[in-house]
Design an enzyme around this catalytic site. Structure first.
Site, PDB file in Angstrom:
ATOM      1  N   ARG A  57       0.860  -1.332   0.039  1.00  0.00           N
ATOM      2  CA  ARG A  57       0.142   0.009   0.033  1.00  0.00           C
ATOM      3  C   ARG A  57       0.601   1.585  -0.037  1.00  0.00           C
ATOM      4  O   ARG A  57       2.034   1.351   0.608  1.00  0.00           O
ATOM      5  CB  ARG A  57      -0.829  -0.054   1.353  1.00  0.00           C
ATOM      6  CG  ARG A  57      -2.041  -1.044   1.232  1.00  0.00           C
ATOM      7  CD  ARG A  57      -3.199  -0.909   2.200  1.00  0.00           C
ATOM      8  NE  ARG A  57      -3.993  -1.988   1.974  1.00  0.00           N
ATOM      9  CZ  ARG A  57      -4.947  -2.345   1.122  1.00  0.00           C
ATOM     10  NH1 ARG A  57      -5.006  -1.568   0.313  1.00  0.00           N
ATOM     11  NH2 ARG A  57      -5.537  -3.268   1.365  1.00  0.00           N
ATOM     12  N   ASP A  58       0.438   2.247  -1.020  1.00  0.00           N
ATOM     13  CA  ASP A  58       1.048   3.621  -0.697  1.00  0.00           C
ATOM     14  C   ASP A  58       0.907   4.225   0.588  1.00  0.00           C
ATOM     15  O   ASP A  58      -0.007   4.137   1.178  1.00  0.00           O
ATOM     16  CB  ASP A  58       0.533   4.361  -1.997  1.00  0.00           C
ATOM     17  CG  ASP A  58       1.284   5.578  -2.391  1.00  0.00           C
ATOM     18  OD1 ASP A  58       1.936   5.476  -3.480  1.00  0.00           O
ATOM     19  OD2 ASP A  58       1.518   6.463  -1.511  1.00  0.00           O
ATOM     20  N   ILE A  59       2.208   4.601   1.017  1.00  0.00           N
ATOM     21  CA  ILE A  59       2.018   5.621   2.448  1.00  0.00           C
ATOM     22  C   ILE A  59       1.221   6.645   2.223  1.00  0.00           C
ATOM     23  O   ILE A  59       0.708   7.324   3.370  1.00  0.00           O
ATOM     24  CB  ILE A  59       3.471   5.715   2.669  1.00  0.00           C
ATOM     25  CG1 ILE A  59       3.788   6.052   4.096  1.00  0.00           C
ATOM     26  CG2 ILE A  59       4.085   6.995   1.954  1.00  0.00           C
ATOM     27  CD1 ILE A  59       5.402   6.154   4.444  1.00  0.00           C
ATOM     28  N   ASN A 119       4.948   6.515 -13.575  1.00  0.00           N
ATOM     29  CA  ASN A 119       5.301   7.684 -13.794  1.00  0.00           C
ATOM     30  C   ASN A 119       6.700   7.767 -14.302  1.00  0.00           C
ATOM     31  O   ASN A 119       7.387   6.779 -13.458  1.00  0.00           O
ATOM     32  CB  ASN A 119       5.438   8.576 -12.457  1.00  0.00           C
ATOM     33  CG  ASN A 119       3.647   9.176 -12.124  1.00  0.00           C
ATOM     34  OD1 ASN A 119       2.840   9.287 -13.105  1.00  0.00           O
ATOM     35  ND2 ASN A 119       3.439   9.055 -10.976  1.00  0.00           N
ATOM     36  N   GLU A 122       8.925  10.070  -8.224  1.00  0.00           N
ATOM     37  CA  GLU A 122       9.521  10.702  -6.990  1.00  0.00           C
ATOM     38  C   GLU A 122      10.580   9.433  -6.466  1.00  0.00           C
ATOM     39  O   GLU A 122      11.618   9.889  -6.260  1.00  0.00           O
ATOM     40  CB  GLU A 122       8.541  11.194  -6.002  1.00  0.00           C
ATOM     41  CG  GLU A 122       7.832  12.243  -6.289  1.00  0.00           C
ATOM     42  CD  GLU A 122       6.604  12.670  -5.236  1.00  0.00           C
ATOM     43  OE1 GLU A 122       6.600  11.609  -4.500  1.00  0.00           O
ATOM     44  OE2 GLU A 122       6.002  13.585  -5.547  1.00  0.00           O
ATOM     45  N   VAL A 123      10.254   8.452  -6.910  1.00  0.00           N
ATOM     46  CA  VAL A 123      11.138   7.315  -6.355  1.00  0.00           C
ATOM     47  C   VAL A 123      11.603   6.548  -7.521  1.00  0.00           C
ATOM     48  O   VAL A 123      10.648   6.009  -8.372  1.00  0.00           O
ATOM     49  CB  VAL A 123      10.240   6.345  -5.577  1.00  0.00           C
ATOM     50  CG1 VAL A 123      11.048   5.218  -4.970  1.00  0.00           C
ATOM     51  CG2 VAL A 123       9.720   7.115  -4.433  1.00  0.00           C
ATOM     52  N   HIS A 139       7.747   1.756 -10.580  1.00  0.00           N
ATOM     53  CA  HIS A 139       6.517   1.204  -9.710  1.00  0.00           C
ATOM     54  C   HIS A 139       5.162   1.432 -10.753  1.00  0.00           C
ATOM     55  O   HIS A 139       5.222   2.624 -11.314  1.00  0.00           O
ATOM     56  CB  HIS A 139       6.322   1.946  -8.328  1.00  0.00           C
ATOM     57  CG  HIS A 139       6.579   3.364  -8.424  1.00  0.00           C
ATOM     58  ND1 HIS A 139       7.961   4.111  -8.630  1.00  0.00           N
ATOM     59  CD2 HIS A 139       5.932   4.588  -8.405  1.00  0.00           C
ATOM     60  CE1 HIS A 139       7.744   5.336  -8.596  1.00  0.00           C
ATOM     61  NE2 HIS A 139       6.476   5.519  -8.169  1.00  0.00           N
ATOM     62  N   MET A 140       4.202   0.570 -10.322  1.00  0.00           N
ATOM     63  CA  MET A 140       2.858   0.811 -10.963  1.00  0.00           C
ATOM     64  C   MET A 140       1.900   1.338  -9.939  1.00  0.00           C
ATOM     65  O   MET A 140       1.753   0.472  -8.985  1.00  0.00           O
ATOM     66  CB  MET A 140       2.429  -0.497 -11.884  1.00  0.00           C
ATOM     67  CG  MET A 140       1.278  -0.527 -12.233  1.00  0.00           C
ATOM     68  SD  MET A 140       0.468  -2.120 -12.894  1.00  0.00           S
ATOM     69  CE  MET A 140       1.516  -2.259 -14.252  1.00  0.00           C
TER      70      MET A 140
HETATM   71  P1  DGP Z   1       6.007   8.540  -7.911  1.00  0.00           P
HETATM   72  O1  DGP Z   1       5.518  10.036  -7.700  1.00  0.00           O
HETATM   73  O2  DGP Z   1       5.091   7.845  -8.976  1.00  0.00           O
HETATM   74  O3  DGP Z   1       7.231   8.207  -7.891  1.00  0.00           O
HETATM   75  O4  DGP Z   1       5.227   7.587  -6.497  1.00  0.00           O
HETATM   76  C1  DGP Z   1       5.803   7.499  -5.314  1.00  0.00           C
HETATM   77  C2  DGP Z   1       5.132   6.777  -4.382  1.00  0.00           C
HETATM   78  O5  DGP Z   1       5.734   6.099  -3.348  1.00  0.00           O
HETATM   79  C3  DGP Z   1       4.314   8.102  -3.814  1.00  0.00           C
HETATM   80  O6  DGP Z   1       2.686   7.984  -4.105  1.00  0.00           O
HETATM   81  C4  DGP Z   1       4.329   7.613  -2.228  1.00  0.00           C
HETATM   82  C5  DGP Z   1       5.130   6.407  -2.158  1.00  0.00           C
HETATM   83  N1  DGP Z   1       6.010   6.074  -1.260  1.00  0.00           N
HETATM   84  C6  DGP Z   1       7.105   6.726  -0.969  1.00  0.00           C
HETATM   85  N2  DGP Z   1       7.761   6.193   0.167  1.00  0.00           N
HETATM   86  C7  DGP Z   1       7.077   5.312   0.632  1.00  0.00           C
HETATM   87  C8  DGP Z   1       7.483   4.454   1.547  1.00  0.00           C
HETATM   88  O7  DGP Z   1       8.385   4.472   2.370  1.00  0.00           O
HETATM   89  N3  DGP Z   1       6.376   3.469   1.800  1.00  0.00           N
HETATM   90  C9  DGP Z   1       5.422   3.520   1.138  1.00  0.00           C
HETATM   91  N4  DGP Z   1       4.402   2.386   1.309  1.00  0.00           N
HETATM   92  N5  DGP Z   1       5.151   4.490   0.003  1.00  0.00           N
HETATM   93  C10 DGP Z   1       5.908   5.458  -0.157  1.00  0.00           C
END
Ligand code: DGP
Length: 116
Positions: free
Chosen positions: A30-32, A88, A96-97, A101-102
């Site tokens: 799950r997204d944080i 993205n 951002e990361v 990731h999808m």
């Molecule tokens: P993007 O902008 O596409 O790179 O999305 C990165 C996503 O990653 C963003 O929606 C928040 C998520 N995210 C970043 N750090 C963490 C983390 O430590 N844990 C989780 N579960 N999600 C994270």
């Protein structure tokens, strides 16, 4: 060699996350910072920074991301109403990361694809 991100630590379970699925190729959690009632990230276990870095040998893992998306969408109860898958890429794409990731988003009407 690309720099690891926080997602490598999530794959290795070195930091806590809500992992919904993991196998030898992909991990889903799950997204944080959820932008919808269901907001799940599906990633290859191999560090691939962006779609620009994808190679033919990655096709199995990248295809697995879709079959896992289908499975999780069903489990989340969002398959029939519908959902959105987003990848993205780089700064204009809002990445951002830097570990591919999808995003799997659903559970409410998501509106038009581009808000701005
Ligand atoms: P993007 O902008 O596409 O790179 O999305 C990165 C996503 O990653 C963003 O929606 C928040 C998520 N995210 C970043 N750090 C963490 C983390 O430590 N844990 C989780 N579960 N999600 C994270």
């Amino acid at each position: 060699m690309a720099e690891e991100t926080i997602f490598s630590k999530i794959i290795r379970k070195e930091i806590p996350s809500d992992i919904l699925y993991q196998d030898e190729l992909v991990t889903a959690f799950r997204d944080i910072n959820p932008r919808a009632p269901s907001h799940i990230l599906i990633i290859p276990n191999k560090l691939i920074p962006t779609v620009n870095d994808v190679e033919e040998e990655d096709e199995l893992a990248l295809g697995r991301m879709f079959t896992v998306a289908r499975k999780i969408a069903k489990e989340e109860g969002i398959a029939e109403d519908g959902y959105r898958l987003i990848v993205n890429t780089n700064s204009y794409g809002g990445q951002e990361v830097y570990h591919i990731h999808m995003h799997l988003l659903g559970g409410r009407p998501l509106g038009p694809l581009l808000m701005s």
